[in-house]
Each structure stands twice: as structure tokens, then as C-alpha cells.
Scaffold this motif. Structure first.
Motif, short mmCIF file in Angstrom:
data_model
loop_
_atom_site.label_atom_id
_atom_site.label_comp_id
_atom_site.label_asym_id
_atom_site.label_seq_id
_atom_site.Cartn_x
_atom_site.Cartn_y
_atom_site.Cartn_z
N VAL A 156 0.83 -1.20 0.00
CA VAL A 156 0.00 0.00 0.00
C VAL A 156 0.88 1.26 0.00
O VAL A 156 0.62 2.21 -0.75
N ALA A 157 1.92 1.25 0.83
CA ALA A 157 2.80 2.43 0.91
C ALA A 157 3.43 2.70 -0.45
O ALA A 157 3.53 3.86 -0.89
N SER B 149 12.62 5.52 4.57
CA SER B 149 12.71 6.44 5.71
C SER B 149 11.65 6.11 6.75
O SER B 149 10.46 6.20 6.51
N ARG B 150 12.14 5.70 7.95
CA ARG B 150 11.19 5.35 9.01
C ARG B 150 10.38 6.57 9.44
O ARG B 150 9.23 6.46 9.81
N THR B 151 11.04 7.73 9.38
CA THR B 151 10.34 8.92 9.86
C THR B 151 9.30 9.42 8.87
O THR B 151 8.54 10.33 9.15
N ALA B 152 9.22 8.80 7.70
CA ALA B 152 8.13 9.15 6.78
C ALA B 152 6.84 8.48 7.24
O ALA B 152 5.78 8.71 6.67
#
Ligand code: ARG
Length: 296
Positions: free
Chosen positions: A194-195, A204-207
Motif C-alpha cells: 500500500v505504501a 525512511s522510518r520517519t516518513a
């Protein structure tokens, strides 16, 4: 929570596997009710505490098969791999073209006879195709889910009584399907899919790509059930309803036990009131208990 609207189907007279199967079909028909789902329990013959009694081998009346290919890849529901293998050994033939949502047959065992396989009639299995209100590509994922969650492998026990087969259903909360069945790594594992479709950077985890994918999956499931006219509750509503239930019960002098980790939804937990409190862990009777897997 729905105890006062729970419907009970008395099937204590059913003796043969065929009769038990017929009652399970009846259960699904009655519970599905064209989409206006009725919380229902079917009670089969009582058994002694130390006896095996009637067993429905399936975890739920409706579940999707899981297949593992030689290269290790899994098609369908990984949670049903073992059960699918078992029923295949027992003679079940999967569809000629296997899919991610093949409905498993029921396996019913009555005392004194070998377990028997039954294919559910298509018309009693209501399903929903998953689409998204804003993302037209969502339909291309070809996701679907069944309308009725009916647990069939637990026993209903009282102080002196045991019902080894007493399938029961409520209706779904969206997160059960969207966050867990679709999102869990050990289930359909769809967050990366889905992403990626959403065009988010999954490196990027922070995304917060998992979080954003979860929200859209949940949006899609709630939207699709609503469009199809099938009963479903969102986690915010369910959470508020549960708090009201606790208050109602309290006013009658009754305490509501619960398991925090089950009550708190797996999405936006802290924005739901059930997160901000604790629950008594008492287990009053009668209640449902896990049984040893029937096929071991
Ligand atoms: N979480 C399970 C599933 O996804 C169903 C458990 C029962 N849920 C319910 N709403 N009564 O199939």
C-alpha cells in the motif's frame, strides 16, 4: 457488549456431522441477515468436562486458505497454512487456480466417527470487495474479506457444563481486518504494498509509511463495508460504546472484566478512551475457553 441482543440458536439435538454442518450453514445465513449482521451463537450438544465432544476443527466458520509454494512464498492467509495442509491431506481439493481468498471447507467431528469435510455453499458466505474512497488503484489490489467473523473452535464452559462446539459471531471492527489481517507481517503483510502504491518512501522510518498505509487500509475497509451495507464498527465508536457498557454494568452493580491488549485498538490507540484505563482480570463463568487444536 451485545449480550442483550445476542441471538441463540439451539442445536443441541444435532447428532451427525451432516446435521451439525447444516446448523453451521443456518448460523451463517441467520447471522449474515443480508448484511445487517446479528450477533449469534449456536449451541451444540453438551459434553462432560473430560470428554472431547463435538468439534468444529476450523478456527472460524469462514476463513481463507493459505498455501506455501516450494520457494517459500505464501499465497492466501498464512495463519491457515497448517489447517489448509491438513484438509488437503484429508482430501480437500483447492480451486484449480489457487487464490488469496479461497474459502476453506468445514471439518466437523462428532464423537465416534471420523471427521468429515463440507464445502460451504457460496451463497452463505457474504464477502466485500475492498475499494478506497479516494484511491482508485486500491481496487487493483483485489482485496476482499468476509462479512461475518464466527469463532468456531472455542468451548463454552460453565461451572459444571461444557459445550465443545458453540460457534459464535459478532460483527467486525474495521481494524481487525485492515490493521491485523491485512497489515500484520505474519498475515497478508500489505503495508509495503500500500505504501508503495501511495508513493511514500519506505526507506525512511520517519516518513511513517507504515502508519500512513495503515490509515488508508482502514479507510478502505470501513468505506467498503459501508458501501456494501454490511454492519461494521470503527474503533472510535466501539471504544466509546465499550466505556458506556462499563458504566451501564456498573450502575447494575456488575464489574466488566477485560484484557487491555484486546480492548485497545491497534490503530490510534491513545485517541480511544479504552486506552486510558485498566480492567479487572477476573474471569466469571460461563465463558469461552481455548481448546487444544482438534487435529492434534
Ligand atoms: N479478529 C478476528 C478476525 O479478524 C475475529 C475475532 C472476532 N471479532 C469480532 N468482531 N467478533 O477474523
Amino acid at each position: 457488549m451485545a449480550w442483550n441482543s445476542l441471538q441463540l440458536l439451539d442445536a443441541r439435538e444435532a447428532r451427525t456431522a451432516d446435521e451439525v454442518f447444516e446448523c453451521c450453514v443456518q448460523h451463517l445465513r441467520f447471522a449474515t441477515n443480508g448484511g445487517r449482521i446479528r450477533s449469534t451463537i449456536t449451541v451444540f450438544q453438551e459434553t462432560a468436562h473430560d470428554e472431547r465432544g463435538i468439534r468444529i476443527w476450523n478456527h472460524q466458520l469462514i476463513r481463507y486458505a493459505g498455501y506455501q509454494a516450494r520457494d517459500g512464498t505464501i499465497l492466501g492467509d498464512p495463519q491457515e497454512l497448517e489447517f489448509t495442509k491438513k484438509v488437503t491431506q484429508m482430501g480437500w481439493r483447492p480451486p484449480s487456480v489457487k487464490g488469496a481468498f479461497d474459502i476453506l471447507p468445514l471439518v466437523i467431528e462428532v464423537p465416534g466417527t471420523p471427521p468429515k469435510l463440507f464445502e460451504l455453499p457460496r451463497e452463505v458466505v457474504m464477502e466485500v470487495t475492498i475499494t478506497h474512497p479516494d484511491f482508485s488503484w486500491f481496487a487493483d489490489l483485489h482485496l476482499r474479506w468476509h462479512a461475518v467473523p464466527a469463532i468456531s473452535d472455542m468451548a463454552l464452559v460453565g461451572e459444571r457444563r461444557k459445550f465443545s462446539a458453540a460457534p459464535f459471531n459478532g460483527y467486525y471492527m474495521g481494524t481487525e481486518i485492515a490493521s491485523r489481517n491485512f497489515g500484520d507481517i505474519a498475515r497478508y503483510n500489505l503495508l509495503p504494498v500500500v505504501a508503495e502504491k501511495m508513493g511514500i518512501d519506505t526507506r525512511s522510518r520517519t516518513a511513517l509509511w507504515k502508519d500512513r498505509a495503515l490509515v488508508e487500509l482502514n479507510t478502505a475497509v470501513l468505506h467498503s463495508f459501508a458501501e456494501a451495507g454490511i454492519t461494521m464498527v470503527d474503533h472510535h465508536t466501539a471504544s466509546a460504546q465499550f466505556i458506556r457498557h462499563i458504566e451501564n454494568e456498573k450502575s447494575q452493580g456488575r464489574e466488566v472484566p477485560g484484557d487491555w491488549s484486546w480492548l485497545v485498538p491497534p490503530l490510534s490507540s491513545s485517541s480511544c478512551p479504552v486506552f486510558h484505563r485498566s480492567y479487572s482480570t477476573s474471569t466469571p463463568l460461563p465463558h469461552f475457553i481455548k481448546q487444544q487444536r482438534a487435529w492434534i
